[in-house]
Design an enzyme around this catalytic site. Sequence first.
Site, PDB file in Angstrom:
ATOM      1  CB  CYS A 376      -1.262   4.538   1.735  1.00 22.05           C
ATOM      2  SG  CYS A 376      -1.886   3.923  -0.014  1.00 22.05           S
ATOM      3  CB  ALA A 377      -1.309   5.808   7.013  1.00 20.65           C
TER       4      ALA A 377
END
Length: 453
Positions: A376-377
């Site tokens: 999620c980055a």
Amino acid sequence: MSVFTAAADQSVCAPLPVLGRDVTVPLVTGGEVSYAALDYAASAPALQRVWDDVAAYAPYYGSVHRGAGYLSQLSTDLFENSRRTVAEFLDCRADDQVVFTRSTTDSLNLLAAALPAGCQVFVFETEHHASLLPWRDAHVTYLDAPRTPQQAVRTLERALADRDPHGPALVCVTGASNVTGELWPVRELAAAAHAHGARIVLDAAQLAPHHPVSVRELDVDWVAFSGHKLYAPFGSGVLAGRADWLRAAEPYLAGGGASRKVARRADGGVDVEWHDSAARHEAGSPNVIGAYAVASACKALTEAGFDTLVAREQHLIDKVKDGLAEVPEVRILSLFGDDAPRVGVLSFVVDGWNSSHFAAALSAEYGIGVRDGLFCAHPLVRTLLGSDPQTQGECGAPEAAPGEKSLNAIRVSFGAGTPDEHVERFVGAVRELVRDGAKWNYRTVDGRCVPAV
């Protein structure tokens, strides 16, 4: 606010008791082994102390606010005392508000909804999506990934100085990266923001479980974190900080609890007077157990002493780094360099391996739970890997040949509940997999990488 204890020397070798420490899992090679949970950056196991506190309260569960019954009054006191405990844990200023939310993501979306008109937001591309994406209704400037803490401060200073018009501005920055674990120069970034008339919100999701977070000392305007990364069960979070923007904004959710007075108008409409307190953004029946669990975790970490917790975690970080350094095929990812201070979060790639296959083999053959992917980055991981943003790493992708770029990475993360044995098993498993290869083939099933048995 950190509290120092006299038991530091003893506690370096003693993990805090967590749920699941006795759970065994089956191995694809036969037999069972105790599960090594090394995915704390996604969700840390609940502290036994937190679980016991919640269980002790459960029989007294009651409605919150305005209930006349004994259990309602007890639950109300518990809820509001939890708010005070969190404020103490964060060393908040006297007039700061503590708002209970569902998560860090929820907290930052709440703040995004409370931005004043014309507010500009400045955020590094290195942020978790929870702090990268909520600002859709604002004018957002995305800043390139810095390669040193000093470059991060200089980059922010230039961006703030060049902004036009020179109106309200907000900087959003992580305290510790969920990908590399590296600590960011929060105090210096806050000073730069304030020098240019901007405010700053700290995403402390990865920082608060590992290091003390003082709103006063860091001089941040807001801080957000999640209970499930702070050794509390899922479903609770916190946004704490300055009250003025929150009071001026429309309620995050409209409904009971957020309203002080509602009256019908002569024309048939409705007039509403909203609360000015944290309740303004806590409409509906609150998650009392979630708030109490967060407060219990705050107390447990404070009482353990962050000096002790940091020393123990550094001990584990050194074990992992030293062990992986002995495997030439492993490359640890970092922005600020191998020696940069970090929390117990490390991401890496293995030359010649598909990262999803490697993570699946750690689970199936050794009982070790890690994470693989882009965490999620996505912009940050792709920057670190040098990969094409159009490519998509997945379990079914061909294995990367030696020298080729990996499509995703593997992340190992740990904390106050991690025993030495889990870290030692992980390092030994990495060595064996690289030396001998996986014992089984792996394939994709419903998006998950599993043994092809």
